[in-house]
Design an enzyme around this catalytic site. Structure first.
Site, short mmCIF file in Angstrom:
data_model
loop_
_atom_site.label_atom_id
_atom_site.label_comp_id
_atom_site.label_asym_id
_atom_site.label_seq_id
_atom_site.Cartn_x
_atom_site.Cartn_y
_atom_site.Cartn_z
N GLY A 21 21.16 4.42 -0.55
CA GLY A 21 19.29 4.05 0.26
C GLY A 21 19.29 3.39 1.15
O GLY A 21 20.32 2.65 1.55
N ALA A 22 18.44 3.40 1.58
CA ALA A 22 18.02 1.64 2.64
C ALA A 22 18.82 0.57 2.64
O ALA A 22 19.16 0.32 3.64
CB ALA A 22 16.24 1.80 2.77
N ALA A 49 16.34 6.82 -4.17
CA ALA A 49 14.56 6.64 -3.70
C ALA A 49 13.85 6.58 -2.02
O ALA A 49 12.83 6.55 -1.42
CB ALA A 49 13.71 5.13 -4.28
N GLN A 54 6.81 7.35 1.51
CA GLN A 54 5.68 8.33 2.37
C GLN A 54 5.16 7.24 3.17
O GLN A 54 4.70 7.68 4.07
CB GLN A 54 5.29 8.64 0.87
CG GLN A 54 6.06 9.42 -0.07
CD GLN A 54 4.77 10.67 -0.97
OE1 GLN A 54 3.46 10.47 -0.79
NE2 GLN A 54 5.36 12.10 -1.78
N GLY A 55 4.54 5.94 2.17
CA GLY A 55 3.50 5.60 3.12
C GLY A 55 4.01 4.63 4.28
O GLY A 55 3.04 5.28 5.52
N GLU A 120 -2.96 -0.25 3.92
CA GLU A 120 -2.60 -0.11 2.31
C GLU A 120 -3.42 -1.07 1.57
O GLU A 120 -3.61 -1.94 2.08
CB GLU A 120 -1.09 0.51 1.97
CG GLU A 120 -0.22 2.01 2.31
CD GLU A 120 0.89 2.37 2.37
OE1 GLU A 120 1.53 1.02 2.11
OE2 GLU A 120 1.27 3.62 2.74
N ASP A 215 21.49 1.32 -13.31
CA ASP A 215 23.06 1.83 -13.46
C ASP A 215 23.00 0.28 -12.57
O ASP A 215 24.11 -0.58 -13.42
CB ASP A 215 23.64 2.52 -12.47
CG ASP A 215 23.50 4.08 -13.05
OD1 ASP A 215 22.87 3.84 -13.90
OD2 ASP A 215 24.16 4.96 -12.92
N HIS A 236 2.11 3.02 -10.31
CA HIS A 236 1.66 4.05 -8.86
C HIS A 236 0.66 4.85 -9.55
O HIS A 236 1.05 5.45 -10.73
CB HIS A 236 2.85 4.78 -7.74
CG HIS A 236 2.04 4.84 -6.54
ND1 HIS A 236 0.23 5.57 -6.23
CD2 HIS A 236 2.25 4.28 -5.71
CE1 HIS A 236 0.58 5.91 -5.48
NE2 HIS A 236 1.87 4.69 -4.15
N ARG A 282 -2.30 -2.53 -7.14
CA ARG A 282 -2.05 -0.79 -7.33
C ARG A 282 -2.04 -1.35 -8.94
O ARG A 282 -2.37 -0.79 -9.91
CB ARG A 282 -0.42 -0.71 -7.41
CG ARG A 282 0.03 -0.10 -6.34
CD ARG A 282 1.30 0.08 -6.43
NE ARG A 282 1.16 0.92 -5.34
CZ ARG A 282 2.06 1.03 -4.34
NH1 ARG A 282 3.51 0.64 -4.38
NH2 ARG A 282 2.61 1.51 -2.80
N HIS A 347 6.93 3.16 -10.76
CA HIS A 347 7.01 3.66 -9.53
C HIS A 347 8.42 2.47 -9.00
O HIS A 347 9.49 3.04 -8.29
CB HIS A 347 6.21 3.01 -9.15
CG HIS A 347 5.89 3.00 -7.08
ND1 HIS A 347 6.25 4.16 -6.55
CD2 HIS A 347 5.79 2.30 -6.54
CE1 HIS A 347 5.69 4.79 -5.46
NE2 HIS A 347 5.81 3.54 -4.96
N ARG A 382 4.18 -5.76 -6.83
CA ARG A 382 5.03 -5.88 -5.18
C ARG A 382 4.06 -5.15 -4.05
O ARG A 382 3.17 -4.25 -4.32
CB ARG A 382 5.72 -5.14 -5.09
CG ARG A 382 6.32 -4.27 -3.63
CD ARG A 382 7.71 -3.15 -3.81
NE ARG A 382 7.03 -2.26 -4.28
CZ ARG A 382 7.06 -1.24 -3.29
NH1 ARG A 382 7.03 -1.00 -2.60
NH2 ARG A 382 6.02 -0.21 -3.91
N LEU A 388 10.54 -1.27 0.98
CA LEU A 388 11.84 -0.53 2.79
C LEU A 388 11.91 -1.74 3.78
O LEU A 388 12.71 -1.88 3.89
CB LEU A 388 11.16 0.12 3.36
CG LEU A 388 11.04 1.71 2.25
CD1 LEU A 388 10.63 2.80 3.51
CD2 LEU A 388 12.51 2.43 2.28
#
Ligand code: FAD
Ligand code: SIN
Length: 561
Positions: A21-22, A49, A54-55, A120, A215, A236, A282, A347, A382, A388
């Site tokens: 991932g990132a 993920a 998206q955001g 956001e 994992d 979320h 959130r 989420h 968060r 990210l």
């Protein structure tokens, strides 16, 4: 330049990165280029993920904004459990991380010459950079292209890590065992970086991809690492809720652009719960929807409210959210003319393997980056689009990694295993189906001692049951096994189904272990804070302004923050 010998002859690396991932991709790019790096991913390189994000990615780059404001918003959302130093580090290094992404070729949306920024929830300024509603794809695809050009990085995929190898004398992490093309192999390294992402699959309703089975946390916990704040899961507020459809995320940016949450009568209810309405933090918006739905008799698995996009200009919707339009249309919702049925879903896991500012865990030679880690940045909840950023900023720290180079070892001869575990899989499959439902009901948005205790009892039974399987020896090798390669098996499975059976077994055990950790941590914390809400202890208590620390079977409190 690194030189990789034939994989059949040598499986020794300077460093192994587990996850693409990132966090994992960026870590491989930041590591010193003279190191031989093995990058393992249990699915295709693009699965995770990060590519679904998206955001966008938060960074205080606007002249009206500042790292100080970003810090304040992050601390406020984190409900008293953020590590201030980690947050400071995150916000101070955000602009540099964005600059680097731009240099690598990530194309963010622009407004004229400038990078476009959106608002956001719980951000006091528009500070979220985006690439339409597929920001994660824009970032991950660029990082993958870079990784594939690096001669010092060997991609080993698909390969699912099963267990960490800890040197019995030094207690240092020296590699992993992994499933790779019908074999169980040992990969040796001077250090291991876990970047395996989150664990949303432990809940029946989740926005997370199927690989998110916790994992990394489970393997590290079993190996004796300290894990932290595992009760804190973020739900979320707006995942698509259509029969048979996956819980596809409807980005918070949609509310940031002006969409309203309404119930079946069209009533805009969010302001009944918080003065910031749809843009409250959130956890508050998710609980508002949950409470609102409690008043109905709808089937909890399908109960939903609606996200009404009418306040947004149709051209703006088409420009900003093309992927959401497409996915909703696939599931029968025309977002330009119909409100989207939505409900909360698991989420993001704030808890994880405890790491310091250098991404080091409590086990020497073991590092963790991204959602698998608990850096202290997110606290109890968060702030949107900070994850990210966290992946990048904390992966950058690995440029300074100090490691011991370990000598090449020739792998032992393979042992053939003929077993067919078909009969064992019945139990495994049924636990895999039932556990997420149990977790959603007991450790979801609203928790109580009674439901947590019942779930703990059930999970204890399932863990005992599953550990009697012969499959267990491959995931939890006896504690006297050694890092000496001559004693470690290289196993080839004759039965064509063995690999998928063993992977399902390992993921189910991991899910049970993280369920155990989440439930016990949630039962232990007798207050409500951020993503952890107890209806029997609804208040936030100042004497609980502590981290929950776990090692093995021991739970304890950090000093007061
Ligand atoms: P992931 O991207 O999940 O990658 C994990 C990797 O580990 C995968 O390659 C997987 O195959 C591999 N792996 C896992 N287990 C094993 C194993 N046993 N062996 C080998 N490999 C393994 N955050 C934001 O900041 N902004 C957003 O807009 C945003 N949108 C989101 C939208 C969605 C739908 C979701 C689910 C999350 C979103 N998030 C967002 C959160 C954010 O995307 C994640 O927290 C972040 O991407 C995690 O990155 P990661 O690299 O840690 O994990
Ligand atoms: C979203 O787009 O709403 C997700 C953003 C995030 O999880 O940070």
């Amino acid at each position: 330049m690194a030189n990789f010998p034939d994989f059949e002859r040598s499986r020794t690396f300077d460093i192994l990165v587990i996850g693409s991932g990132a966090a994992g991709l960026y870590a491989t790019l930041c590591l010193p280029p003279n190191l031989r790096i093995g990058l393992i991913s249990k699915a295709r390189l693009k699965t995770g993920a990060s590519r679904w994000a998206q955001g966008g990615i938060a960074a205080a780059i606007d002249p009206q904004d500042s790292p100080k404001l970003h810090l304040e918003d992050t601390l406020k959302a984190g409900a008293g459990l953020c590590d201030r130093q980690s947050v400071q580090f995150l916000v101070d290094h955000a602009a540099k991380a964005i600059d680097h992404l731009l240099t690598l070729g990530v194309t963010f949306d622009r407004k004229g010459e400038n990078l476009a920024l959106t608002l956001e929830a719980a951000h006091s300024r528009p500070r979220v950079l985006h690439a339409a509603d597929t920001t994660g794809k824009a970032i991950v695809d660029t990082l993958i292209a870079q990784v594939l050009q690096r001669p010092n990085i060997q991609v080993i995929s698909p390969a699912a890590a099963l267990a960490l190898k800890i040197h019995p004398q030094t207690g240092t992490c020296r590699g992993v065992t992994a499933l790779h093309y019908h074999q169980m192999i040992e990969l040796r390294a001077g250090a291991v970086i876990l970047a395996t992402g989150g664990g949303g699959q432990v809940f029946a309703q989740t926005t997370n991809p199927s690989i998110s089975t916790g994992d990394g946390v489970a393997m590290a916990w079993r190996a004796g690492a300290i894990v932290r704040d595992l009760e804190f899961f973020q739900f979320h507020p707006t995942a698509l809720t259509q029969p048979d459809a996956p819980r596809f995320l409807i980005s918070e940016a949609v509310r940031g652009e002006g969409a309203h949450l309404v119930d079946e009568t069209g009533y805009r209810f969010a302001f009944d719960y918080h003065p910031q309405g749809e843009l409250a933090p959130r956890d508050i918006v998710s609980r508002a929807i949950f409470s609102h739905l409690q008043r109905t008799n709808l089937n909890p698995a399908q109960a939903h409210v609606y996200l009404d996009l009418q306040p947004i200009e149709p051209e703006r919707i088409q420009y900003r959210f093309p992927n959401i339009i497409q996915m909703c249309s696939r599931w029968g919702v025309d977002v330009l003319t119909q409100p989207i049925p939505v409900a909360p879903a698991a989420h993001y896991w704030m808890g994880g393997i405890a790491t310091d500012l250098t991404s080091q865990t409590s086990i020497p030679g073991l590092y963790a980056v991204g959602e698998v880690a608990n850096t202290g940045v997110h606290g109890a909840n968060r702030l949107a689009s900070n994850s990210l950023l966290e992946c990048l900023v904390f992966a950058t720290q690995l440029a300074e990694i100090q490691l011991e180079r370990i000598p090449e070892e020739v792998p032992p001869s393979p042992i053939w295993v003929r077993e067919d575990w078909g009969p064992d899989m019945k139990t495994v499959n049924s636990i895999r189906q039932e556990l997420p439902v149990l977790m959603w009901q007991s450790a979801g948005i609203c928790r109580t001692q009674a439901t947590l205790d019942q779930a703990i009892t059930q999970v204890r039974i399932w863990r005992q049951e599953i550990k009697t399987s012969p499959l267990n020896q491959y995931v939890e090798p006896p504690s006297n096994s050694s890092s000496d390669p001559s004693l470690n098996p290289w196993i080839k499975f004759e039965c064509p189904e063995a690999e998928s059976q063993l992977q399902l077994y390992a993921e189910t055990l991991n899910l049970l272990d993280i369920a155990w950790l989440i439930l016990n941590s949630a039962a232990w914390r007798t207050e409500s804070r951020g993503g952890h809400y107890r209806s029997d202890y609804p208040e936030t208590q100042s004497d609980w302004q502590i981290h929950t620390l776990v090692q093995g079977d021991r739970w304890w409190k950090s000093s007061k923050l």
